[in-house]
Scaffold this motif. Sequence first.
Motif, PDB file in Angstrom:
ATOM      1  N   GLN A  29     -35.223  13.891   0.204  1.00  0.00           N
ATOM      2  CA  GLN A  29     -36.118  12.836   0.674  1.00  0.00           C
ATOM      3  C   GLN A  29     -35.723  12.296   2.039  1.00  0.00           C
ATOM      4  OE1 GLN A  29     -36.519   9.860  -2.369  1.00  0.00           O
ATOM      5  NE2 GLN A  29     -37.748  11.212  -3.642  1.00  0.00           N
ATOM      6  N   GLY A  30     -34.665  12.821   2.622  1.00  0.00           N
ATOM      7  CA  GLY A  30     -34.250  12.423   3.962  1.00  0.00           C
ATOM      8  C   GLY A  30     -33.618  11.049   3.978  1.00  0.00           C
ATOM      9  N   SER A  31     -34.040  10.223   4.915  1.00  0.00           N
ATOM     10  CA  SER A  31     -33.421   8.904   5.078  1.00  0.00           C
ATOM     11  C   SER A  31     -33.850   7.915   3.997  1.00  0.00           C
ATOM     12  CB  SER A  31     -33.757   8.337   6.458  1.00  0.00           C
ATOM     13  OG  SER A  31     -35.156   8.171   6.572  1.00  0.00           O
ATOM     14  N   ASN A  32     -34.833   8.262   3.199  1.00  0.00           N
ATOM     15  CA  ASN A  32     -35.322   7.366   2.149  1.00  0.00           C
ATOM     16  C   ASN A  32     -34.557   7.498   0.844  1.00  0.00           C
ATOM     17  OD1 ASN A  32     -37.288   6.556   3.917  1.00  0.00           O
ATOM     18  ND2 ASN A  32     -38.825   7.936   3.105  1.00  0.00           N
ATOM     19  N   LEU A  33     -33.464   8.231   0.809  1.00  0.00           N
ATOM     20  CA  LEU A  33     -32.626   8.464  -0.372  1.00  0.00           C
ATOM     21  C   LEU A  33     -33.094   7.787  -1.655  1.00  0.00           C
ATOM     22  CD1 LEU A  33     -29.076   8.157   1.205  1.00  0.00           C
ATOM     23  CD2 LEU A  33     -30.300  10.242   0.635  1.00  0.00           C
ATOM     24  N   TRP A  34     -33.712   8.515  -2.511  1.00  0.00           N
ATOM     25  CA  TRP A  34     -34.140   8.108  -3.853  1.00  0.00           C
ATOM     26  C   TRP A  34     -35.146   6.954  -3.884  1.00  0.00           C
ATOM     27  CZ3 TRP A  34     -28.853   8.930  -2.940  1.00  0.00           C
ATOM     28  CH2 TRP A  34     -28.371  10.126  -3.454  1.00  0.00           C
ATOM     29  N   SER A  35     -35.808   6.656  -2.769  1.00  0.00           N
ATOM     30  CA  SER A  35     -36.762   5.548  -2.768  1.00  0.00           C
ATOM     31  C   SER A  35     -38.011   5.871  -3.588  1.00  0.00           C
ATOM     32  CB  SER A  35     -37.161   5.182  -1.333  1.00  0.00           C
ATOM     33  OG  SER A  35     -37.825   6.270  -0.720  1.00  0.00           O
ATOM     34  N   GLN A  36     -38.329   7.135  -3.776  1.00  0.00           N
ATOM     35  CA  GLN A  36     -39.498   7.539  -4.547  1.00  0.00           C
ATOM     36  C   GLN A  36     -39.154   7.992  -5.969  1.00  0.00           C
ATOM     37  OE1 GLN A  36     -42.574   7.175  -3.219  1.00  0.00           O
ATOM     38  NE2 GLN A  36     -41.512   6.301  -1.458  1.00  0.00           N
ATOM     39  N   VAL A  37     -37.881   7.885  -6.336  1.00  0.00           N
ATOM     40  CA  VAL A  37     -37.427   8.355  -7.649  1.00  0.00           C
ATOM     41  C   VAL A  37     -37.391   7.174  -8.614  1.00  0.00           C
ATOM     42  CG1 VAL A  37     -35.572   9.503  -8.910  1.00  0.00           C
ATOM     43  CG2 VAL A  37     -36.059  10.153  -6.549  1.00  0.00           C
ATOM     44  N   PRO A  38     -38.144   7.253  -9.712  1.00  0.00           N
ATOM     45  CA  PRO A  38     -38.130   6.157 -10.684  1.00  0.00           C
ATOM     46  C   PRO A  38     -36.715   5.912 -11.209  1.00  0.00           C
ATOM     47  CG  PRO A  38     -39.829   7.778 -11.229  1.00  0.00           C
ATOM     48  CD  PRO A  38     -39.017   8.342 -10.115  1.00  0.00           C
TER      49      PRO A  38
END
Length: 186
Positions: A29-38
């Motif tokens: 996810q790049g710089s968003n590290l786990w931001s879209q992972v529930p």
Amino acid sequence: MIEILATLSASAAAGMRIGIPLLIIGLLQGSNLWSQVPILSHISPPILLGCLTSWSLIELFGSKKLWGQRSLQLVQLFMSPIAGAIMGLAVANATATPNWLIALIGGLLALVLQLVQVGWFYRLRGLPLWAVFLQDTLCVALVLFAFGAPWQGGLIALILLWFAVRSAKQWYDWYWQKSKKLGVRS
């Protein structure tokens, strides 16, 4: 359909290892590290990165020895359904299928694959080193396929599920043949 195959691919990876697929999915996810992972999006990224990196290293090095395989299986047996559900939800965030169903299917697939590993471990009295390396490679490939080639990843996951069913039948036949030889009746 593609989202379901991607979910199966990611969940199958969690059925083999826990830390490695979760670490890879965050890094993809790049710089968003786990931001879209529930669930994981609520944990601080540096802490999560440290924990998952440590656990991935433990999985990679601990799985090469018999005592390490035995210890890891206890943790992986209980955590693989959770990791499978998280991986499934992380991959299939744009599907019309309800989230609870995706989490259930992903968790169950990961649990079934983990149970097969435990069964082979006890039947063979430890997994051979080539099988452990194959698991590591297949785990990474399934996560990458979930994002880049979900059709192929889903197909591999379905083949692994077929292998699990065949293994269960083989164990069942082996058990009954062994009990007949010993004269044990059920």
